[in-house]
Design a protein around this motif. Structure first.
Motif, short mmCIF file in Angstrom:
data_model
loop_
_atom_site.label_atom_id
_atom_site.label_comp_id
_atom_site.label_asym_id
_atom_site.label_seq_id
_atom_site.Cartn_x
_atom_site.Cartn_y
_atom_site.Cartn_z
N THR A 70 0.84 -1.21 0.00
CA THR A 70 0.00 0.00 0.00
C THR A 70 0.87 1.26 0.00
OG1 THR A 70 -1.73 -1.19 1.19
CG2 THR A 70 -1.82 1.22 1.25
N ILE B 143 2.35 1.75 -3.47
CA ILE B 143 1.33 2.20 -4.43
C ILE B 143 1.09 3.70 -4.26
CG2 ILE B 143 -1.15 2.08 -4.89
CD1 ILE B 143 -0.93 -0.98 -4.41
N ILE C 284 -3.52 -0.47 -10.69
CA ILE C 284 -2.69 -1.55 -10.17
C ILE C 284 -3.09 -2.82 -10.94
CG2 ILE C 284 -2.08 -2.98 -8.19
CD1 ILE C 284 -3.68 0.31 -7.44
N LEU D 206 -2.67 -6.84 -11.39
CA LEU D 206 -2.21 -8.11 -10.82
C LEU D 206 -1.93 -9.06 -11.99
CD1 LEU D 206 -4.78 -8.52 -7.88
CD2 LEU D 206 -2.72 -7.09 -8.01
N LEU E 74 -5.93 -9.82 -2.03
CA LEU E 74 -5.78 -8.48 -1.47
C LEU E 74 -6.79 -8.27 -0.34
CD1 LEU E 74 -5.36 -6.18 -4.61
CD2 LEU E 74 -3.60 -7.36 -3.27
N CYS F 165 -8.62 -3.07 -1.50
CA CYS F 165 -9.66 -3.05 -2.54
C CYS F 165 -10.55 -1.82 -2.39
CB CYS F 165 -10.53 -4.31 -2.43
SG CYS F 165 -9.65 -5.85 -2.64
N TYR G 281 -9.00 1.49 -3.66
CA TYR G 281 -8.78 1.62 -5.10
C TYR G 281 -9.90 0.97 -5.91
CZ TYR G 281 -4.17 3.30 -3.79
OH TYR G 281 -3.15 4.03 -3.25
N GLN H 8 -9.82 0.29 -9.83
CA GLN H 8 -8.47 0.66 -10.23
C GLN H 8 -7.50 -0.50 -10.15
OE1 GLN H 8 -8.76 4.24 -7.40
NE2 GLN H 8 -7.19 4.91 -8.81
N VAL H 9 -7.96 -1.64 -9.59
CA VAL H 9 -7.13 -2.83 -9.52
C VAL H 9 -7.67 -3.85 -10.53
CG1 VAL H 9 -6.11 -4.63 -8.07
CG2 VAL H 9 -6.76 -2.43 -7.06
N ASN I 151 -7.18 -7.61 -12.44
CA ASN I 151 -6.59 -8.93 -12.29
C ASN I 151 -6.83 -9.78 -13.53
OD1 ASN I 151 -5.43 -11.19 -10.70
ND2 ASN I 151 -7.47 -12.05 -10.93
N TYR J 32 -12.04 -6.36 -12.65
CA TYR J 32 -11.66 -5.46 -11.56
C TYR J 32 -11.67 -6.28 -10.26
CZ TYR J 32 -12.16 -1.47 -14.67
OH TYR J 32 -12.00 -0.59 -15.70
N VAL J 33 -10.75 -5.94 -9.39
CA VAL J 33 -10.60 -6.67 -8.14
C VAL J 33 -11.48 -6.04 -7.07
CG1 VAL J 33 -8.98 -7.14 -6.26
CG2 VAL J 33 -8.30 -7.55 -8.63
#
Ligand SMILES: Nc1nc2c(c(=O)[nH]1)N[C@@H](CN(C=O)c1ccc(C(=O)N[C@@H](CCC(=O)O)C(=O)O)cc1)CN2
Length: 284
Positions: A156, A159, A167, A169, A176, A181, A184, A187-188, A190, A222-223
């Motif tokens: 974190t 980042i 971000i 993955l 995570l 999560c 963001y 924004q993450v 995977n 998205y994560v």
């Protein structure tokens, strides 16, 4: 490429949205260089993505947002405006598998991906040489399986230090925590190595082999805190047969994983993905 503003919006559907948006742009001397819209009758919502030639407009980005805000409010819009001349800062995360990370680094190096990659973070040191060949900082942040918090605290911190907008993955194999999560949202990104919702979680190829499926695939999503259940950005599948063992699927899956991740990231970087609930509209 010419500098463009991208207006992305979603709102309750009604007559006059396209006319209002196009009149707003043309009345300020702007030109629409690309436009996509979608009306979803099942939920009564409207989605739109408009690219505006920035050269013709008498606004900088903040002034454009201020001028558009009253219209957005009157249509109860969820909206954002971005500037194509400001590349997004993408922090990449990986574990031991290299194919997705290598593919993204190649696409970045060859200028296929328009973004910045300020650093790579991994819980292993295996990929350092490959990353540092690209003159990109590599941060090895080990995971103590009995106390993972220090790992995520450092992740974190990095980042934030690198001011990440996105971000990714790239086969990073840790779940995570909620806090990350939540900080963001959307924004993450995977890449999960299955055709979700089939075979979520760990070892999807072993799950596929046990089930005897004839297609395997990959999903870019998205994560969220709900493992492998975030909004889907892109997917693809490949055929397999009874002859394929899990290790064959691992080999066969690499190409589809890296292609789906690259496509999904590109859509995100170009502001082509609109999230509504747990689904997406992707104007690609
Ligand atoms: N909060 C979320 N984190 C992650 C997501 C997500 O959707 N939400 N996606 C993954 C998905 N993934 C691979 O695609 C994945 C699924 C499960 C596990 C897992 O069980 N990992 C173990 C540790 C395994 C190891 O140490 O080798 C665990 O975290 O306890 C990993 C990855 C990525 N994260």
């Amino acid at each position: 490429m010419e500098r463009r503003y991208r207006l992305i919006l979603a709102c309750p559907d009604r007559v006059g949205i396209v006319a209002m948006v196009s009149n707003f742009i043309s009345s300020h001397g702007g030109s629409i260089t690309d436009a996509n819209q979608h009306s979803d009758p099942s939920i009564g919502w409207f989605f739109m993505r408009v690219e505006i030639g920035a050269v013709m407009l008498p606004f900088e980005l903040d002034a454009l947002k201020k001028a558009f805000s009253p219209i957005a409010q009157s249509f109860e819009m969820q909206w954002r405006i971005t500037d194509s001349s400001k590349p997004k800062r993408v922090v990449l995360m990986a574990s031991r598998e290299s194919h997705c990370l290598a593919d993204l680094l190649y696409r970045f190096h060859s200028k296929e991906l328009s973004c910045e990659i300020p650093c790579v973070i991994s819980n292993h040191d295996d990929l350092r040489k490959m990353v540092e060949w690209h003159d990109i900082p590599y941060h090895h942040v080990p995971v103590d399986k009995d106390n993972k918090q220090p790992h995520f605290d450092k992740v974190t911190s990095l980042i934030k230090e690198y001011q990440a907008d996105v971000i990714v993955l790239a086969r990073y194999m840790q779940i995570l925590p909620y806090e990350l999560c939540d900080q963001y949202p959307q924004q993450v990104i995977n890449i999960h190595h299955s055709f979700l919702p089939s075979f979520a979680g760990a070892k999807p190829y072993h799950q596929a082999h046990d089930r005897g499926v004839k297609l395997i695939g990959a999903t870019c999503h998205y994560v969220t805190q709900d493992l492998d259940e975030g909004p889907i950005i892109d997917q693809d599948v490949i055929r397999i047969s009874h002859r394929d063992q899990p290790e064959d699927m691992v080999r066969l899956g690499r190409d589809v994983e890296k292609n789906v991740l690259a496509r999904g990231l590109r859509c995100h970087l170009e502001d082509r993905v609109l999230v509504h609930g747990n689904k997406t509209v992707v104007f690609n």
